[in-house]
Design a protein around this motif. Structure first.
Motif, PDB file in Angstrom:
ATOM      1  N   LEU A  88       0.877  -1.300   0.070  1.00 27.59           N
ATOM      2  CA  LEU A  88      -0.035   0.037  -0.007  1.00 27.59           C
ATOM      3  C   LEU A  88       0.684   1.204   0.044  1.00 27.59           C
ATOM      4  CD1 LEU A  88      -2.762  -0.902   2.714  1.00 27.59           C
ATOM      5  CD2 LEU A  88      -2.756  -1.416   0.019  1.00 27.59           C
ATOM      6  N   ALA A  89       0.084   2.371  -0.740  1.00 29.54           N
ATOM      7  CA  ALA A  89       0.971   3.539  -0.663  1.00 29.54           C
ATOM      8  C   ALA A  89      -0.014   4.670  -0.427  1.00 29.54           C
ATOM      9  CB  ALA A  89       1.609   3.882  -1.664  1.00 29.54           C
ATOM     10  N   GLY A  90       0.182   5.830   0.721  1.00 28.00           N
ATOM     11  CA  GLY A  90      -0.842   6.882   0.826  1.00 28.00           C
ATOM     12  C   GLY A  90      -1.786   6.315   1.779  1.00 28.00           C
ATOM     13  N   SER A  91      -2.727   7.555   2.098  1.00 21.28           N
ATOM     14  CA  SER A  91      -3.770   7.335   2.950  1.00 21.28           C
ATOM     15  C   SER A  91      -4.823   6.677   2.423  1.00 21.28           C
ATOM     16  CB  SER A  91      -4.085   8.507   3.660  1.00 21.28           C
ATOM     17  OG  SER A  91      -2.830   8.904   4.477  1.00 21.28           O
ATOM     18  N   PRO A  92      -5.923   5.970   3.211  1.00 22.38           N
ATOM     19  CA  PRO A  92      -7.196   5.557   2.619  1.00 22.38           C
ATOM     20  C   PRO A  92      -8.044   6.623   2.298  1.00 22.38           C
ATOM     21  CG  PRO A  92      -7.023   5.013   5.124  1.00 22.38           C
ATOM     22  CD  PRO A  92      -5.670   5.502   4.487  1.00 22.38           C
ATOM     23  N   VAL A  93      -8.936   6.538   1.629  1.00 18.73           N
ATOM     24  CA  VAL A  93      -9.804   7.098   1.069  1.00 18.73           C
ATOM     25  C   VAL A  93     -11.419   6.786   1.220  1.00 18.73           C
ATOM     26  CG1 VAL A  93     -10.949   8.844  -0.566  1.00 18.73           C
ATOM     27  CG2 VAL A  93      -8.447   8.799  -0.303  1.00 18.73           C
ATOM     28  N   ALA A  94     -12.462   7.369   2.049  1.00 24.47           N
ATOM     29  CA  ALA A  94     -13.464   6.708   2.104  1.00 24.47           C
ATOM     30  C   ALA A  94     -14.315   6.463   0.854  1.00 24.47           C
ATOM     31  CB  ALA A  94     -14.540   7.476   3.141  1.00 24.47           C
ATOM     32  N   VAL A  95     -15.192   5.542   0.641  1.00 25.86           N
ATOM     33  CA  VAL A  95     -15.698   5.218  -0.266  1.00 25.86           C
ATOM     34  C   VAL A  95     -17.414   5.476   0.019  1.00 25.86           C
ATOM     35  CG1 VAL A  95     -16.543   3.299  -2.080  1.00 25.86           C
ATOM     36  CG2 VAL A  95     -14.398   3.431  -1.111  1.00 25.86           C
ATOM     37  N   GLY A 111     -13.150  16.341  -5.228  1.00 26.09           N
ATOM     38  CA  GLY A 111     -11.719  16.311  -4.660  1.00 26.09           C
ATOM     39  C   GLY A 111     -11.082  15.212  -4.196  1.00 26.09           C
ATOM     40  N   ALA A 112     -11.886  14.228  -3.496  1.00 20.82           N
ATOM     41  CA  ALA A 112     -11.127  12.967  -3.349  1.00 20.82           C
ATOM     42  C   ALA A 112     -10.475  12.022  -4.300  1.00 20.82           C
ATOM     43  CB  ALA A 112     -12.046  11.937  -2.222  1.00 20.82           C
ATOM     44  N   VAL A 113     -11.096  12.214  -5.351  1.00 10.68           N
ATOM     45  CA  VAL A 113     -10.698  11.486  -6.566  1.00 10.68           C
ATOM     46  C   VAL A 113      -9.206  11.704  -7.076  1.00 10.68           C
ATOM     47  CG1 VAL A 113     -12.819  10.801  -7.514  1.00 10.68           C
ATOM     48  CG2 VAL A 113     -11.810  12.879  -8.282  1.00 10.68           C
ATOM     49  N   ASP A 114      -8.785  13.209  -6.553  1.00 13.46           N
ATOM     50  CA  ASP A 114      -7.598  13.646  -7.168  1.00 13.46           C
ATOM     51  C   ASP A 114      -6.466  12.864  -6.583  1.00 13.46           C
ATOM     52  OD1 ASP A 114      -9.058  15.483  -8.342  1.00 13.46           O
ATOM     53  OD2 ASP A 114      -8.925  17.040  -7.024  1.00 13.46           O
ATOM     54  N   ALA A 115      -6.560  11.985  -5.245  1.00 10.62           N
ATOM     55  CA  ALA A 115      -5.723  11.417  -4.786  1.00 10.62           C
ATOM     56  C   ALA A 115      -5.111  10.214  -5.801  1.00 10.62           C
ATOM     57  CB  ALA A 115      -5.947  10.934  -3.427  1.00 10.62           C
ATOM     58  N   PHE A 116      -5.929   9.930  -6.801  1.00 11.46           N
ATOM     59  CA  PHE A 116      -5.761   8.622  -7.525  1.00 11.46           C
ATOM     60  C   PHE A 116      -5.551   9.065  -8.964  1.00 11.46           C
ATOM     61  CE2 PHE A 116      -8.132   7.536  -3.998  1.00 11.46           C
ATOM     62  CZ  PHE A 116      -7.352   6.420  -3.245  1.00 11.46           C
ATOM     63  N   ASN A 117      -4.917   8.369  -9.913  1.00 12.58           N
ATOM     64  CA  ASN A 117      -4.763   8.660 -11.303  1.00 12.58           C
ATOM     65  C   ASN A 117      -5.051   7.477 -12.147  1.00 12.58           C
ATOM     66  OD1 ASN A 117      -3.397  11.147 -10.997  1.00 12.58           O
ATOM     67  ND2 ASN A 117      -1.598  10.052  -9.932  1.00 12.58           N
ATOM     68  N   VAL A 118      -5.480   7.792 -13.272  1.00 15.06           N
ATOM     69  CA  VAL A 118      -5.859   6.822 -14.223  1.00 15.06           C
ATOM     70  C   VAL A 118      -4.728   5.783 -14.442  1.00 15.06           C
ATOM     71  CG1 VAL A 118      -6.315   6.173 -16.742  1.00 15.06           C
ATOM     72  CG2 VAL A 118      -7.688   7.979 -15.521  1.00 15.06           C
ATOM     73  N   GLY A 119      -4.935   4.327 -14.364  1.00 18.64           N
ATOM     74  CA  GLY A 119      -3.724   3.589 -14.344  1.00 18.64           C
ATOM     75  C   GLY A 119      -3.177   3.002 -12.881  1.00 18.64           C
ATOM     76  N   ASP A 120      -3.746   3.687 -11.840  1.00 18.97           N
ATOM     77  CA  ASP A 120      -3.309   3.021 -10.596  1.00 18.97           C
ATOM     78  C   ASP A 120      -3.947   1.866 -10.100  1.00 18.97           C
ATOM     79  OD1 ASP A 120      -1.655   5.327  -9.892  1.00 18.97           O
ATOM     80  OD2 ASP A 120      -3.133   6.576  -8.667  1.00 18.97           O
ATOM     81  N   VAL A 126       0.913  -0.441  -5.112  1.00 19.31           N
ATOM     82  CA  VAL A 126       1.923  -0.027  -5.802  1.00 19.31           C
ATOM     83  C   VAL A 126       2.554  -1.470  -6.219  1.00 19.31           C
ATOM     84  CG1 VAL A 126       2.615   2.096  -5.124  1.00 19.31           C
ATOM     85  CG2 VAL A 126       3.704   0.237  -3.914  1.00 19.31           C
ATOM     86  N   ALA A 127       2.513  -2.570  -5.676  1.00 16.97           N
ATOM     87  CA  ALA A 127       2.943  -3.895  -6.068  1.00 16.97           C
ATOM     88  C   ALA A 127       2.217  -4.956  -5.136  1.00 16.97           C
ATOM     89  CB  ALA A 127       4.451  -4.006  -5.620  1.00 16.97           C
ATOM     90  N   PHE A 128       2.278  -6.168  -5.580  1.00 21.97           N
ATOM     91  CA  PHE A 128       1.962  -7.266  -5.063  1.00 21.97           C
ATOM     92  C   PHE A 128       3.046  -8.190  -4.287  1.00 21.97           C
ATOM     93  CE2 PHE A 128      -1.299  -7.165  -8.689  1.00 21.97           C
ATOM     94  CZ  PHE A 128      -2.250  -6.467  -7.766  1.00 21.97           C
ATOM     95  N   ALA A 129       2.905  -8.756  -3.179  1.00 26.39           N
ATOM     96  CA  ALA A 129       4.204  -9.377  -2.450  1.00 26.39           C
ATOM     97  C   ALA A 129       3.540 -10.667  -1.813  1.00 26.39           C
ATOM     98  CB  ALA A 129       4.772  -8.553  -1.536  1.00 26.39           C
ATOM     99  N   ASP A 130       4.343 -11.959  -1.990  1.00 26.37           N
ATOM    100  CA  ASP A 130       3.938 -12.913  -1.145  1.00 26.37           C
ATOM    101  C   ASP A 130       5.268 -13.430  -0.701  1.00 26.37           C
ATOM    102  OD1 ASP A 130       5.506 -14.404  -3.208  1.00 26.37           O
ATOM    103  OD2 ASP A 130       3.745 -14.626  -4.389  1.00 26.37           O
ATOM    104  N   ARG A 131       5.378 -14.440   0.055  1.00 25.06           N
ATOM    105  CA  ARG A 131       6.652 -14.954   0.726  1.00 25.06           C
ATOM    106  C   ARG A 131       6.603 -16.497   0.976  1.00 25.06           C
ATOM    107  NH1 ARG A 131       4.402 -12.406   6.571  1.00 25.06           N
ATOM    108  NH2 ARG A 131       2.696 -13.946   6.940  1.00 25.06           N
TER     109      ARG A 131
END
Length: 303
Positions: free
Chosen positions: A108-115, A129-138, A214-219
């Protein structure tokens, strides 16, 4: 001319669906009901083509002997089991989770935004305004805050098992770290994010928030095992279609990749090794691990 009776296939396609971890109930596959293999019905998820598909039975057949000479008078099955392996040609969140078998996380990156209410599996309403925290492709993860619950975490798809909230640092974002409700932003409106694919966990629950991934991770390691229903189909070129349905499968090997030569490059395929868990067939109460279905080609002989 009669249709061929020998199934010929150029590729194997894989489909997976969640198991209810609390009850152990798998997602059913009924061969008598039409199944659109190009657009499978929810909750089945198409995960593309696989290569090196291989099935191996581990069930043992034991003779029952009787009499002075110890003659075989019957047989019984023991150590019921079967395994299936394949290489995913595509990398994605679910493919990685199945190939690794253990807990799979979203970075995860950034803070959560309420849905907001009115959101759906393909549209997340955040407000002006809240949508500005995200970009197309995220990439985004959508789920509720962690409320210190224990047991299997994630509904309807369990992402992990928590014994004590302290083990996960009582992290508010923990559910969004392990949720399968992940999508990519295809476009934006003044108030909402439009997703390229529907959220596989369903519409956002009341109180859910969305957070950038920003990525997926496993272990390798850990105590959690992924648990899914699996369906593999040999796509018919001639001779009909063959399906292999595993009501419950879990990974039985560590994470691995297989190199596939490609001109001067090597493609990395996710290698998957699964073991089938037994379920009870509701028709006759027998324990089974796999079903094989053959759909003969139109006009083919029966035998």
């Amino acid at each position: 001319m009669k249709a061929a009776m020998t199934p010929v296939s150029r590729k194997v396609r894989a489909y997976f669906a969640p198991v209810d971890r609390a009850s152990g109930t798998p997602t059913p596959f009924d061969p008598a009901i039409a199944f659109d293999f190009d657009a499978p019905p929810a909750p089945w998820i198409a995960l593309g083509d696989v290569v090196k598909f291989q099935r191996s039975g581990t069930t043992k057949v034991t003779p029952l002997v009787a009499g002075l000479k110890g003659a075989t008078v019957g047989q019984c099955r023991s150590v019921l089991g079967t395994r299936v392996g394949a290489d995913f040609l595509q990398w994605g969140k679910l493919q990685m989770a199945l190939a690794a078998g253990s807990q799979h996380t979203n970075v995860l990156a950034g803070s959560p935004v309420a849905v907001f209410a009115g959101s759906s599996t393909s549209e997340l309403v955040l407000g002006a305004g809240a949508v500005d925290a995200f970009n197309v492709g995220d990439l985004v993860a959508c789920d509720v805050d962690y409320q210190q619950q224990t047991g299997y975490i994630g509904s309807p798809i369990a992402g992990t098992y928590v014994k004590d909230p302290a083990d996960v640092n009582r992290d508010r974002d923990y559910l969004r770290r392990v949720t399968f409700n992940v999508g990519r932003v295809a476009s934006k409106t003044a108030t909402a994010l439009e997703l390229a694919q529907s959220l596989i966990g369903g519409a956002p629950a009341t109180g859910a928030s969305v957070q950038k991934v920003v990525a997926f991770a496993d272990r390798e390691g850990g105590s959690f095992f992924q648990d899914w229903s699996a369906l593999f189909t040999l796509e018919p070129e001639s001779g009909g279609r063959v399906c292999f349905y595993y009501p419950r499968v879990q990974a039985c090997a560590g994470s691995a990749e297989k190199a596939l030569p490609f001109d001067t490059f090597e493609a990395n395929a996710l290698h998957m090794e699964l073991i089938a868990l037994p379920v009870t067939d509701t028709v006759d109460r027998e324990q089974v691990v796999c079903y094989r279905t053959y759909y003969p080609a139109t006009g083919a002989d029966v035998y």
